[in-house]
Design an enzyme around this catalytic site. Sequence first.
Site, short mmCIF file in Angstrom:
data_model
loop_
_atom_site.label_atom_id
_atom_site.label_comp_id
_atom_site.label_asym_id
_atom_site.label_seq_id
_atom_site.Cartn_x
_atom_site.Cartn_y
_atom_site.Cartn_z
N ASN A 191 72.38 -50.93 18.05
CA ASN A 191 71.85 -52.20 17.56
C ASN A 191 70.54 -51.92 16.81
OD1 ASN A 191 70.57 -54.67 17.27
ND2 ASN A 191 71.07 -55.41 19.32
N CYS B 31 66.69 -60.09 15.70
CA CYS B 31 67.97 -59.60 15.13
C CYS B 31 68.53 -60.53 14.06
CB CYS B 31 68.99 -59.40 16.25
SG CYS B 31 68.46 -58.17 17.45
N HIS C 227 76.21 -59.55 13.61
CA HIS C 227 75.11 -58.67 14.04
C HIS C 227 75.67 -57.63 15.00
CE1 HIS C 227 71.62 -57.04 15.78
NE2 HIS C 227 71.73 -57.70 16.91
N1 COA Z 1 73.95 -47.13 32.46
C1 COA Z 1 74.50 -47.35 33.64
N2 COA Z 1 74.35 -48.50 34.31
C2 COA Z 1 73.60 -49.45 33.72
C3 COA Z 1 73.00 -49.27 32.46
C4 COA Z 1 73.19 -48.05 31.84
N3 COA Z 1 72.67 -47.77 30.64
N4 COA Z 1 72.34 -50.40 32.13
C5 COA Z 1 72.51 -51.27 33.12
N5 COA Z 1 73.28 -50.69 34.10
C6 COA Z 1 73.72 -51.25 35.37
C7 COA Z 1 72.87 -52.41 35.80
O1 COA Z 1 71.71 -51.93 36.47
C8 COA Z 1 73.82 -53.14 36.72
O2 COA Z 1 73.81 -52.50 37.97
P1 COA Z 1 73.81 -53.37 39.33
O3 COA Z 1 75.08 -54.18 39.25
O4 COA Z 1 73.78 -52.32 40.39
O5 COA Z 1 72.58 -54.21 39.23
C9 COA Z 1 75.18 -52.90 36.11
O6 COA Z 1 75.02 -51.80 35.21
C10 COA Z 1 75.73 -54.06 35.33
O7 COA Z 1 74.70 -54.57 34.50
P2 COA Z 1 74.94 -55.84 33.62
O8 COA Z 1 73.67 -56.22 32.96
O9 COA Z 1 75.65 -56.87 34.44
O10 COA Z 1 75.97 -55.25 32.55
P3 COA Z 1 76.69 -55.99 31.39
O11 COA Z 1 78.13 -55.82 31.52
O12 COA Z 1 76.17 -57.39 31.18
O13 COA Z 1 76.21 -55.14 30.12
C11 COA Z 1 74.62 -55.18 28.35
C12 COA Z 1 74.83 -55.03 29.85
C13 COA Z 1 73.11 -55.12 28.07
C14 COA Z 1 75.30 -54.02 27.66
C15 COA Z 1 75.22 -56.50 27.84
O14 COA Z 1 74.80 -57.57 28.65
C16 COA Z 1 74.86 -56.78 26.42
O15 COA Z 1 75.19 -56.02 25.51
N6 COA Z 1 74.20 -57.92 26.14
C17 COA Z 1 73.81 -58.24 24.79
C18 COA Z 1 72.56 -57.53 24.50
C19 COA Z 1 72.26 -57.33 23.05
O16 COA Z 1 72.84 -56.51 22.40
N7 COA Z 1 71.27 -58.04 22.57
C20 COA Z 1 70.75 -57.81 21.28
C21 COA Z 1 70.19 -58.99 20.67
S1 COA Z 1 71.48 -60.11 20.21
#
Ligand code: COA
Length: 342
Positions: free
Chosen positions: A293, A121, A263
């Site tokens: 993204n 990214c 980003h």
């Molecule tokens: N729909 C519903 N539930 C989902 C899901 C989806 N699409 N994706 C994950 N979950 C669930 C998980 O399984 C988890 O369930 P559990 O608690 O029963 O295990 C729960 O939601 C919470 O997951 P978590 O990973 O803690 O959520 P979060 O608040 O951290 O959000 C992201 C997840 C990926 C959106 C977030 O961490 C993020 O955006 N990170 C940055 C990623 C990114 O954009 N990277 C790009 C390169 S910089």
Amino acid sequence: MRPTERAGTDARAAVVCGLGAWLPPTVVTNDDLARRLDTSDEWIRTRTGIRARHVASPGMPTSHLAAEAGARALESAGVHDVDMVVLATTTPDRPCPATAPVVATRLGLTGRPAFDVSAVCTGFLYALATGAGMITSGAVETVLVVGSEVYSTILDPADRSSSVIFGDGAGAVVLRAGHRSEDGAVGRSELGSDGSLADLITVRAGGSEQRSSGAPALPADRYFSMWGKEVFAHAVTRMAEATRAALAGAGWHAADLDRLIGHQANVRILHALGEYLDIPRERLVIHLDQIGNTAAASIPLALAYAQSTGELAPGARVALTAFGGGATWGATTLTWPALKTV
Ligand code: COA
């Protein structure tokens, strides 16, 4: 006077003189995804800020998107030719050779040096720094810098955590030789990496590491995987540090910025970044709601979006920053130039 003899603020610099973007026509909404995955529009919107993403059709590889965006950038710059093509991508057409020569030939630039930059990214900022460095060194006069991704080809369609985040698209800028005092002059690039974080964002199989192990790749290892929570934390702190360094290099304070283009990974990351840097939300460019993204394409796509909405007006002070797999990060600054919108 030769460029290298110019002193102080009028030293030779790479100047942005063209901008283009291209998104594949197919749009996939959160509701579309919720029909095949255990997710919901509400979860995706509140956790990421994303409402929809564009997805390339079968037979539409990264080079196709890159050539579309590159052609628009050349038209915006009013040129048919450049001295070099640099393509940032995580999803090259093939592991070998690089995709940039294919893009160059599609644009009628056969014979020009063309190569890929791989920094996930952060790729566009690495490619921009590379192109700008080639210009400031005097090696070339013009460069086409492209960020292009077809992430839909590396996502596990059954993985709800990654499928909802990424989209396909491409954006490009043309750089020309000019001077540091001009609008559009690319400032010093603050780039960094930490290979101990390589597992945070990865496609494990398909490279020499897996092939040299002698063991066949597991099906899941062929797909993209990400530790979302850890990435979130690193992204905010690294982009904030890089932006602070880039601002210091430009002699600007955060309060001087008209727009911060981070980003486009997650709206919560961008809001947290704004809070870290004390930049109000109305000065953050947010484009990810419409396209998700798009990895290496995210910064030039956000630039094209902000130019089209008038958020980026000539003379605006802008900082660009990104974080991505590697881990890699970077930031730079520029004063927005008057550009032809294509
Ligand atoms: N729909 C519903 N539930 C989902 C899901 C989806 N699409 N994706 C994950 N979950 C669930 C998980 O399984 C988890 O369930 P559990 O608690 O029963 O295990 C729960 O939601 C919470 O997951 P978590 O990973 O803690 O959520 P979060 O608040 O951290 O959000 C992201 C997840 C990926 C959106 C977030 O961490 C993020 O955006 N990170 C940055 C990623 C990114 O954009 N990277 C790009 C390169 S910089």
